[in-house]
Scaffold this motif. Structure first.
Motif, mmCIF file in Angstrom:
data_model
loop_
_atom_site.group_PDB
_atom_site.id
_atom_site.type_symbol
_atom_site.label_atom_id
_atom_site.label_comp_id
_atom_site.label_asym_id
_atom_site.label_seq_id
_atom_site.Cartn_x
_atom_site.Cartn_y
_atom_site.Cartn_z
ATOM 1 N N ASP A 1 35.910 36.015 39.863
ATOM 2 C CA ASP A 1 36.521 36.042 41.179
ATOM 3 C C ASP A 1 37.913 36.175 40.885
ATOM 4 O O ASP A 1 38.693 35.611 39.967
ATOM 5 C CB ASP A 1 36.251 34.489 41.874
ATOM 6 C CG ASP A 1 35.027 34.478 42.375
ATOM 7 O OD1 ASP A 1 34.308 35.225 42.662
ATOM 8 O OD2 ASP A 1 34.741 32.992 42.938
ATOM 9 N N SER A 2 38.812 36.963 41.943
ATOM 10 C CA SER A 2 39.907 36.994 41.802
ATOM 11 C C SER A 2 40.630 35.826 42.675
ATOM 12 O O SER A 2 39.850 35.127 43.223
ATOM 13 C CB SER A 2 40.613 38.308 42.683
ATOM 14 O OG SER A 2 40.345 38.367 43.941
ATOM 15 N N PRO A 3 41.923 35.604 42.594
ATOM 16 C CA PRO A 3 42.562 34.592 43.179
ATOM 17 C C PRO A 3 42.031 34.594 44.656
ATOM 18 O O PRO A 3 42.021 33.344 45.138
ATOM 19 C CB PRO A 3 44.202 34.666 42.840
ATOM 20 C CG PRO A 3 44.082 35.500 41.497
ATOM 21 C CD PRO A 3 42.938 36.399 41.490
ATOM 22 N N ILE B 1 38.807 33.324 45.263
ATOM 23 C CA ILE B 1 38.758 31.741 45.127
ATOM 24 C C ILE B 1 39.481 31.177 46.405
ATOM 25 O O ILE B 1 38.852 30.113 46.810
ATOM 26 C CB ILE B 1 39.530 31.380 44.009
ATOM 27 C CG1 ILE B 1 39.143 31.756 42.561
ATOM 28 C CG2 ILE B 1 40.128 29.926 43.791
ATOM 29 C CD1 ILE B 1 40.075 31.807 41.373
ATOM 30 N N GLN C 1 44.364 31.699 38.681
ATOM 31 C CA GLN C 1 43.165 31.261 39.129
ATOM 32 C C GLN C 1 42.986 29.995 39.007
ATOM 33 O O GLN C 1 42.294 29.341 39.999
ATOM 34 C CB GLN C 1 42.089 32.156 38.221
ATOM 35 C CG GLN C 1 41.862 33.639 38.522
ATOM 36 C CD GLN C 1 41.191 34.247 37.537
ATOM 37 O OE1 GLN C 1 41.720 34.385 36.481
ATOM 38 N NE2 GLN C 1 40.201 34.960 37.796
ATOM 39 N N GLY D 1 39.610 31.599 33.194
ATOM 40 C CA GLY D 1 40.723 32.575 33.716
ATOM 41 C C GLY D 1 42.223 32.491 33.545
ATOM 42 O O GLY D 1 42.643 32.047 32.479
ATOM 43 N N SER D 2 42.796 32.833 34.710
ATOM 44 C CA SER D 2 44.365 32.981 34.133
ATOM 45 C C SER D 2 44.775 31.734 34.846
ATOM 46 O O SER D 2 44.178 31.176 35.473
ATOM 47 C CB SER D 2 44.777 34.105 35.194
ATOM 48 O OG SER D 2 44.800 34.075 36.546
ATOM 49 N N ASN E 1 40.748 39.547 38.037
ATOM 50 C CA ASN E 1 39.444 38.643 38.071
ATOM 51 C C ASN E 1 38.552 38.814 36.842
ATOM 52 O O ASN E 1 37.377 39.236 37.004
ATOM 53 C CB ASN E 1 38.781 39.445 39.331
ATOM 54 C CG ASN E 1 38.350 40.643 39.211
ATOM 55 O OD1 ASN E 1 38.824 41.554 38.326
ATOM 56 N ND2 ASN E 1 37.381 41.272 40.078
ATOM 57 N N CYS F 1 44.825 28.251 42.063
ATOM 58 C CA CYS F 1 43.926 28.409 43.225
ATOM 59 C C CYS F 1 42.777 27.402 43.241
ATOM 60 O O CYS F 1 42.470 26.835 44.303
ATOM 61 C CB CYS F 1 43.541 29.817 43.322
ATOM 62 S SG CYS F 1 45.032 30.940 43.552
ATOM 63 N N ASN F 2 42.166 27.509 42.140
ATOM 64 C CA ASN F 2 40.699 26.744 42.186
ATOM 65 C C ASN F 2 41.212 25.311 42.475
ATOM 66 O O ASN F 2 40.506 24.313 43.070
ATOM 67 C CB ASN F 2 40.278 26.613 40.645
ATOM 68 C CG ASN F 2 39.204 27.741 40.809
ATOM 69 O OD1 ASN F 2 38.313 27.633 41.812
ATOM 70 N ND2 ASN F 2 39.228 28.529 39.650
ATOM 71 N N ASN G 1 34.051 41.054 43.519
ATOM 72 C CA ASN G 1 33.908 40.186 42.434
ATOM 73 C C ASN G 1 32.553 40.672 41.439
ATOM 74 O O ASN G 1 31.924 41.612 41.845
ATOM 75 C CB ASN G 1 33.700 38.739 42.860
ATOM 76 C CG ASN G 1 32.629 38.225 43.572
ATOM 77 O OD1 ASN G 1 31.519 38.983 43.497
ATOM 78 N ND2 ASN G 1 32.445 37.089 44.174
ATOM 79 N N HIS H 1 44.582 34.645 29.591
ATOM 80 C CA HIS H 1 43.218 34.302 29.929
ATOM 81 C C HIS H 1 42.467 33.408 29.036
ATOM 82 O O HIS H 1 42.766 33.552 27.884
ATOM 83 C CB HIS H 1 42.676 35.844 30.008
ATOM 84 C CG HIS H 1 40.872 35.836 30.154
ATOM 85 N ND1 HIS H 1 40.620 35.393 31.787
ATOM 86 C CD2 HIS H 1 39.997 35.761 29.296
ATOM 87 C CE1 HIS H 1 39.225 35.340 31.543
ATOM 88 N NE2 HIS H 1 38.619 35.377 30.106
#
Length: 263
Positions: free
Chosen positions: A196-198, A201, A168, A164-165, A192, A171-172, A225, A159
């Motif tokens: 936001d969780s994946p 997103i 994430q 985030g991870s 999250n 995904c972004n 979220n 993290h």
């Protein structure tokens, strides 16, 4: 530091007797580009060998702390990188903005360089939050680099504040193959910590491909979220992503994406 201050520092260094070389690819920052930097960056292995034999320091840095090894890894010149490391180059040296040779190689997708650096002791977790190799690879969409990093101890769920991870981040940036690789390597699909969780997103982006993959790996459609919203609340109305989220509960998670791609 302002541009004016950078120029003052550069002029001072040049006047002191240090030979300065302009690097046109780094013209937006102060950079003293020496012959050994030039040889490493351009993959000129014979010139690099000659400079090292003449006693040029392999850890010579520019004002922005860019080393020859950074240059070689930015461009994916594995032979030059190996020669530098075999002659004592610091594999975890950081630039002024915190980038290591490994983060530079990951950002460019130079898998052979990534593997070589890790074999020579490069920190797979990075040396600071700003130099996380796995986040750089996720942001740029280089799943092969991520696989090597995880093999050498990188945390697939590492993290970083504001980012985030790695999942994430991938995904972004809508890197589907990277998302699949991270999930295959065990990334937490419902993380999250940054709001936001994946799946949130993917819904915000109205990406049915991402939504489908995440649902297939157990993403929670009802997870809230930090704004108290579900993924469905964020999807574009009447989009394929919204329809996938609405129907996932009835059809299960193994959804034929083609059914929902018609608008």
């Amino acid at each position: 530091m302002s541009a004016g201050n950078k120029e003052t520092r550069r002029d001072t260094e040049c006047q002191s007797g240090t030979e300065c070389f302009s690097n046109p690819l780094m013209s937006d920052v102060a950079s003293d580009w020496s012959p050994i930097h030039d040889a490493a960056y351009n993959g000129r292995i014979l010139a690099l060998q000659r400079l090292i034999a003449q006693g040029t320091r392999v850890n010579l840095s520019t004002l922005d702390k860019v080393s020859p090894l950074h240059g070689a890894c930015m461009q994916g010149h594995t032979a030059c990188a190996k020669l530098l490391m075999d002659n004592g180059a610091n594999v975890n040296n950081s630039t002024a903005d915190g980038q290591t040779p490994l983060t530079e190689a990951c950002a460019q997708g130079h898998v052979a360089c990534v593997s070589l650096l890790l074999q020579h002791g490069a920190a797979s977790l990075g040396t600071s939050q700003s130099s996380s190799p796995i986040h750089r690879a996720a942001a740029k969409g280089h799943p092969e680099c991520i696989e090597h990093l995880v093999q050498y101890g990188a945390d697939v769920d590492q993290h970083i504040d504001q980012l985030g991870s790695p999942l994430q981040v991938a995904c972004n940036n809508q890197h589907l193959s990277t998302v699949k690789k991270l999930l295959q390597l065990g990334a937490c699909v419902n993380r999250n910590a940054s709001g936001d969780s994946p799946l949130h997103i993917a819904a915000r982006l109205s990406s049915p491909e991402l939504v489908s993959v995440l649902l297939d790996h157990g993403a929670d459609r009802f997870r809230m979220n930090s704004e108290g919203k579900r993924p469905l609340d964020l999807a574009t109305p009447s989009s394929p992503a919204e329809r996938l989220l609405k129907q996932a509960g009835d059809l299960g998670t193994n959804i034929n994406l083609d059914v929902y791609m018609e608008t």
